[in-house]
Write a protein that holds these residues in place. Structure first.
Motif, PDB file in Angstrom:
ATOM      1  N   UNK A   1       0.839  -1.177   0.000  1.00  0.00           N
ATOM      2  CA  UNK A   1       0.000   0.000   0.000  1.00  0.00           C
ATOM      3  C   UNK A   1       0.885   1.242   0.000  1.00  0.00           C
ATOM      4  N   UNK A   2       0.629   2.133  -0.940  1.00  0.00           N
ATOM      5  CA  UNK A   2       1.437   3.346  -1.057  1.00  0.00           C
ATOM      6  C   UNK A   2       0.871   4.467  -0.190  1.00  0.00           C
ATOM      7  N   UNK A   3       1.746   5.357   0.254  1.00  0.00           N
ATOM      8  CA  UNK A   3       1.242   6.532   0.977  1.00  0.00           C
ATOM      9  C   UNK A   3       0.526   7.478   0.006  1.00  0.00           C
ATOM     10  N   UNK A   4      -0.348   8.327   0.537  1.00  0.00           N
ATOM     11  CA  UNK A   4      -1.104   9.233  -0.315  1.00  0.00           C
ATOM     12  C   UNK A   4      -0.190  10.201  -1.070  1.00  0.00           C
ATOM     13  N   UNK A   5       1.006  10.426  -0.591  1.00  0.00           N
ATOM     14  CA  UNK A   5       1.942  11.313  -1.298  1.00  0.00           C
ATOM     15  C   UNK A   5       2.304  10.762  -2.678  1.00  0.00           C
ATOM     16  N   UNK A   6       2.033   9.472  -2.927  1.00  0.00           N
ATOM     17  CA  UNK A   6       2.265   8.888  -4.252  1.00  0.00           C
ATOM     18  C   UNK A   6       1.020   8.942  -5.125  1.00  0.00           C
TER      19      UNK A   6
END
Length: 169
Positions: A1-6
């Motif tokens: 799961x990627x952080x929202x910054x991505x």
């Protein structure tokens, strides 16, 4: 799961491409019969992605589809708030933002820069399939004029269908 910054346009477009490839490789899908459906930012993404391939149909629901980031200024609190959030993303790596629905997001500088460079209406002008745009006539997040601008821009579309929901925001 990627952080929202991505969560920026080029990364979201890569996700759409990966989902399309996955479906075509594992399911019995006729690639000539694949369409696009996008809601809000997904409408901007659908218009952008459609420019990379041949999609006979596209449905957009209240598409966030003005060129650049102008229609997001109001969503983020106005021009001054947008400028401050962008500057914070530039100096601190991201800007925290809570949507009107309580979603906490960390907006990266790349998110701002890619939105500012994006041209979904330009892509709408080149779209040649069947297009349907759905929106509420009382929408305050994506005003009806934005949805109408997509329909107007799509002059090369085989057909353009407008579906307005009266009294809907």
């Amino acid at each position: 799961r990627e952080p929202f910054t991505h969560n920026y346009l080029s990364n979201m477009l890569t996700d759409i491409q990966a989902a399309q490839q996955f479906a075509q490789q594992r399911l019995n899908i006729d690639p000539k019969r694949v369409g696009l459906l996008g809601f809000s930012m997904g409408g901007r993404l659908s218009l952008t992605y459609a420019d990379q391939g041949s999609f006979p149909v596209m449905g957009l629901w209240a598409p966030s589809a003005m060129n650049g980031a102008n229609n997001l200024h109001r969503f983020l609190g106005g021009d001054e708030a947008y400028r401050k959030l962008r500057e914070q993303a530039k100096t601190q790596g991201f800007a925290p933002f809570t949507t009107a629905w309580g979603q906490d997001q960390q907006l990266s500088l790349q998110w701002f820069e890619e939105l500012e460079r994006s041209n979904p209406l330009t892509y709408a002008q080149r779209y040649s399939g069947h297009l349907m745009v759905l929106y509420g006539d009382q929408d305050i997040v994506i005003p009806p004029a934005i949805s109408e601008s997509v329909l107007s821009a799509a002059s090369e579309a085989r057909s353009r269908t407008r579906h307005v929901i009266e009294g809907a925001d």
